[in-house]
Design a protein around this motif. Structure first.
Motif, short mmCIF file in Angstrom:
data_model
loop_
_atom_site.label_atom_id
_atom_site.label_comp_id
_atom_site.label_asym_id
_atom_site.label_seq_id
_atom_site.Cartn_x
_atom_site.Cartn_y
_atom_site.Cartn_z
N ILE A 164 0.84 -1.20 0.00
CA ILE A 164 0.00 0.00 0.00
C ILE A 164 0.87 1.25 0.00
N LEU A 167 2.28 1.68 -3.48
CA LEU A 167 1.25 2.16 -4.40
C LEU A 167 0.95 3.64 -4.16
N ASP A 168 0.92 4.05 -2.90
CA ASP A 168 0.69 5.46 -2.58
C ASP A 168 1.77 6.35 -3.22
N ARG A 188 -4.95 -0.59 -5.15
CA ARG A 188 -4.74 -0.15 -3.77
C ARG A 188 -5.97 -0.43 -2.92
N THR A 192 -5.89 -3.03 0.21
CA THR A 192 -6.28 -2.53 1.53
C THR A 192 -7.38 -3.41 2.14
#
Length: 223
Positions: A164, A167-168, A188, A192
């Motif tokens: 995550i 990806l952020d 994402r 999550t």
């Protein structure tokens, strides 16, 4: 021996080498079909399902590794259920967790052609090791089964959390095509959701005896 091998097996999935072909059945979704956006503000929001124009390194790695991990999780739970000698409540908990893993696995299987990703050539090895681990832990007792759940899922939760974060960073860079940006956001959201479900599995494992160190010595005698 304190089952030190479990985290190493779980972490090794991220290093799984890829293969260039995928022989499983193609996804039943059409290229234009839409699916609900996970965790979106409005339930009517949708994310378009389409095939990426080219392979993206981060997406390829996430899908390859997570497919291997979810495949292994499926076979851990299947083997635990097959060899289960504990309570009916314990069996029901294992079945519920298996159903989550099958949902996760289906998503990553369908993601292979969509993202032009490459599955790991070591998937048969992970499957075999996972089946052995599930059987051994079940034979060592119900507490050992749930200890295995807690130990493995703790590593998986950390692993999903790191994905995550990656990806952020990729999304924040803002240099993707609109299609890739949509896919990164969808991925994402899914990761999550899956991370939260795996954390619930970890907690379930601890609640059913996985936080008790006593079964470790019992399970170690089988490994």
């Amino acid at each position: 021996m304190r089952l030190a091998l479990l985290p190493h097996i779980s972490r090794s999935w991220r290093f799984a080498p890829s293969c260039s072909a995928y022989s499983s059945a193609p996804s039943t979704r059409s290229a234009t079909e839409t699916v609900p956006s996970i965790g979106s503000a409005r339930s009517s929001d949708t994310v378009e399902v389409s095939q990426l124009e080219e392979r993206h390194p981060l997406v390829d790695e996430i899908i390859r590794v997570d497919l291997a991990g979810e495949l292994a999780a499926k076979h851990i739970y299947l083997s635990q259920l097959a060899a289960h000698r504990g309570t009916e409540e314990g069996r029901q908990q294992l079945q519920e967790m298996l159903e989550h893993e099958l949902e996760h696995l289906r998503y990553f299987e369908e993601a292979i052609p969509r993202a032009r990703a490459r599955p790991s050539v070591l998937n048969p090895l992970w499957q075999g090791l996972a089946s052995a681990l599930g059987t051994v832990s079940a034979l060592a007792g119900e507490k050992a089964s749930f200890l295995t759940t807690a130990a493995v899922e703790e590593v998986i939760v950390e692993h999903y959390s790191s994905q995550i974060e990656a990806l952020d960073k990729e999304i924040a860079a803002g240099n993707q095509s609109p299609e890739l940006e949509r896919y990164l956001n969808e991925l994402r959201q899914r990761v999550t959701k899956f991370r939260d479900e795996e954390d619930h599995h970890r907690q379930t494992g601890e609640d059913h005896g996985g936080s008790d160190l006593t079964p470790l010595d019992s399970l170690a005698r089988w490994t």
